[in-house]
Motif scaffolding. Sequence first.
Motif, PDB file in Angstrom:
ATOM      1  N   TRP A 123       0.840  -1.195   0.000  1.00 62.37           N
ATOM      2  CA  TRP A 123       0.000   0.000   0.000  1.00 62.37           C
ATOM      3  C   TRP A 123       0.879   1.251   0.000  1.00 62.37           C
ATOM      4  CZ3 TRP A 123      -4.918  -0.122  -1.129  1.00 62.37           C
ATOM      5  CH2 TRP A 123      -5.689   1.024  -0.945  1.00 62.37           C
ATOM      6  N   LYS A 134      -0.326   4.434  -0.738  1.00 68.12           N
ATOM      7  CA  LYS A 134      -1.065   5.663  -0.461  1.00 68.12           C
ATOM      8  C   LYS A 134      -0.948   6.033   1.019  1.00 68.12           C
ATOM      9  CE  LYS A 134      -4.350   4.833  -4.194  1.00 68.12           C
ATOM     10  NZ  LYS A 134      -5.779   4.684  -4.578  1.00 68.12           N
ATOM     11  N   ALA A 182      -3.277   6.896   3.237  1.00 65.68           N
ATOM     12  CA  ALA A 182      -4.319   6.330   4.097  1.00 65.68           C
ATOM     13  C   ALA A 182      -4.341   4.808   4.001  1.00 65.68           C
ATOM     14  CB  ALA A 182      -5.681   6.901   3.704  1.00 65.68           C
ATOM     15  N   GLU A 183      -4.793   4.185   5.098  1.00 67.70           N
ATOM     16  CA  GLU A 183      -4.943   2.731   5.108  1.00 67.70           C
ATOM     17  C   GLU A 183      -6.050   2.309   4.135  1.00 67.70           C
ATOM     18  OE1 GLU A 183      -3.439   0.322   6.790  1.00 67.70           O
ATOM     19  OE2 GLU A 183      -2.018   1.619   7.844  1.00 67.70           O
ATOM     20  N   PRO A 184      -5.953   1.105   3.550  1.00 69.97           N
ATOM     21  CA  PRO A 184      -7.034   0.629   2.678  1.00 69.97           C
ATOM     22  C   PRO A 184      -8.297   0.383   3.507  1.00 69.97           C
ATOM     23  CG  PRO A 184      -5.495  -1.137   3.139  1.00 69.97           C
ATOM     24  CD  PRO A 184      -4.875   0.115   3.687  1.00 69.97           C
ATOM     25  N   ASP A 185      -9.450   0.701   2.939  1.00 71.38           N
ATOM     26  CA  ASP A 185     -10.687   0.475   3.676  1.00 71.38           C
ATOM     27  C   ASP A 185     -11.047  -1.012   3.668  1.00 71.38           C
ATOM     28  OD1 ASP A 185     -12.675  -0.066   1.339  1.00 71.38           O
ATOM     29  OD2 ASP A 185     -11.582   1.747   0.758  1.00 71.38           O
ATOM     30  N   SER A 186     -11.955  -1.367   4.573  1.00 68.82           N
ATOM     31  CA  SER A 186     -12.318  -2.779   4.744  1.00 68.82           C
ATOM     32  C   SER A 186     -12.962  -3.363   3.492  1.00 68.82           C
ATOM     33  CB  SER A 186     -13.270  -2.934   5.930  1.00 68.82           C
ATOM     34  OG  SER A 186     -14.447  -2.163   5.738  1.00 68.82           O
ATOM     35  N   MET A 187     -13.725  -2.543   2.756  1.00 67.71           N
ATOM     36  CA  MET A 187     -14.361  -3.032   1.540  1.00 67.71           C
ATOM     37  C   MET A 187     -13.337  -3.435   0.500  1.00 67.71           C
ATOM     38  SD  MET A 187     -17.086  -3.870  -0.011  1.00 67.71           S
ATOM     39  CE  MET A 187     -18.369  -3.140   1.019  1.00 67.71           C
ATOM     40  N   THR A 188     -12.269  -2.645   0.372  1.00 67.47           N
ATOM     41  CA  THR A 188     -11.213  -2.971  -0.585  1.00 67.47           C
ATOM     42  C   THR A 188     -10.561  -4.305  -0.242  1.00 67.47           C
ATOM     43  OG1 THR A 188     -10.740  -0.634  -1.011  1.00 67.47           O
ATOM     44  CG2 THR A 188      -9.006  -2.219  -1.564  1.00 67.47           C
ATOM     45  N   LYS A 216     -11.869  -6.716   1.519  1.00 65.97           N
ATOM     46  CA  LYS A 216     -12.837  -7.793   1.359  1.00 65.97           C
ATOM     47  C   LYS A 216     -12.952  -8.204  -0.102  1.00 65.97           C
ATOM     48  CE  LYS A 216     -15.957 -10.656   2.779  1.00 65.97           C
ATOM     49  NZ  LYS A 216     -15.573 -11.820   3.611  1.00 65.97           N
TER      50      LYS A 216
END
Length: 342
Positions: free
Chosen positions: A62, A64, A66-72, A74
């Motif tokens: 990663w 970027k 910001a941390e990746p969101d949970s939807m990404t 999943k």
Amino acid sequence: MTEIQPMKAEEDLLQELAKQITQKTGLIILCKQEITAERGKLVPFQVKVSGNNNDPALYLAWTKPAEPDSMTLKLLEVLALEMYKDLVSQTWMNPAQELWTWERLMEKGVKEQWDKAEFTRRASLYQLPILEPGFPAYVQCTPWHPKVQQVLSNLYPHAQVSWCYEQGLLLWIPIQALSLSDHRLKAQGEEIIQEVYSLLADELGVSTVVLIGEPAQNNLWEGYLEVKALAKLHARFFAGAPGLTSWKTGFSALYSTLQKSTAEQYIEKLLGVLSDELLETLIEFLEHDLSISDTAKALFIHRNTLTYRIDRITELTGHNPRQLTGAVYFFLAIWLKKHMRY
């Protein structure tokens, strides 16, 4: 979820999987915790194959802020799982690998407790041959003899499945003629019991129980589950009989889940107040189809004596065995007393 065990080395599979996901998504996916300045922070996610801690793990590089969101994450997990299954399937279908057989599929299916849908899917995936119409048969021997499989292979050389399981042998025995009537098919199933029982007694000197399921086609998994259920019914209700077919279970299937206390209460209520003489009279009366004359002859008593005893049974129990309802009540009680084993 169903566990997938690849025949190829897991590391090779993960490397190929990481490569494919990277190509399809444009994201940097790794199969090892390789941290470099160029790749940024690694966020782990799992390919949840079996739901345990040993599932394959991949890492998302990663870059970027910001941390990746949970939807990404999943969505990546779902994508990775589907691609992983495809990779494993391709490995299994490799002609260079060991060929799958019905026996090997049964071994894996029982070990992993598949349901019918999973077993059918795997059979199609491995391109196993279609089973001819036949009987699922399970042979149990006491004591178990190592030559059982060989003897029965000679008896049924065209059996398409021959799989040893828990000191028993599961066979798929082809039907001799496709045009047989339902009655003749069932008669053929009964004949299998007798010929297997006699052959193993003569050849190996073992006591045998033969369990025959409904004739079917390409339905090995349900046939296996059926004969397993028959084994339980046989042990509980038909101990001593050479075998049992699915169409001869009678009341045993209905009462297989009956609690012991419930059965005992029912038997006591109907038969507990009867003397040995009255109970014997009742059994003979039912076995002679409620015929006064035939029952009197069988018991060597006068018709009037029999009538008196039946009236006495009615008085003590409140049920008249000469009437259909009363006869059914008594028949069930006597059947339970005779066949229920705990």
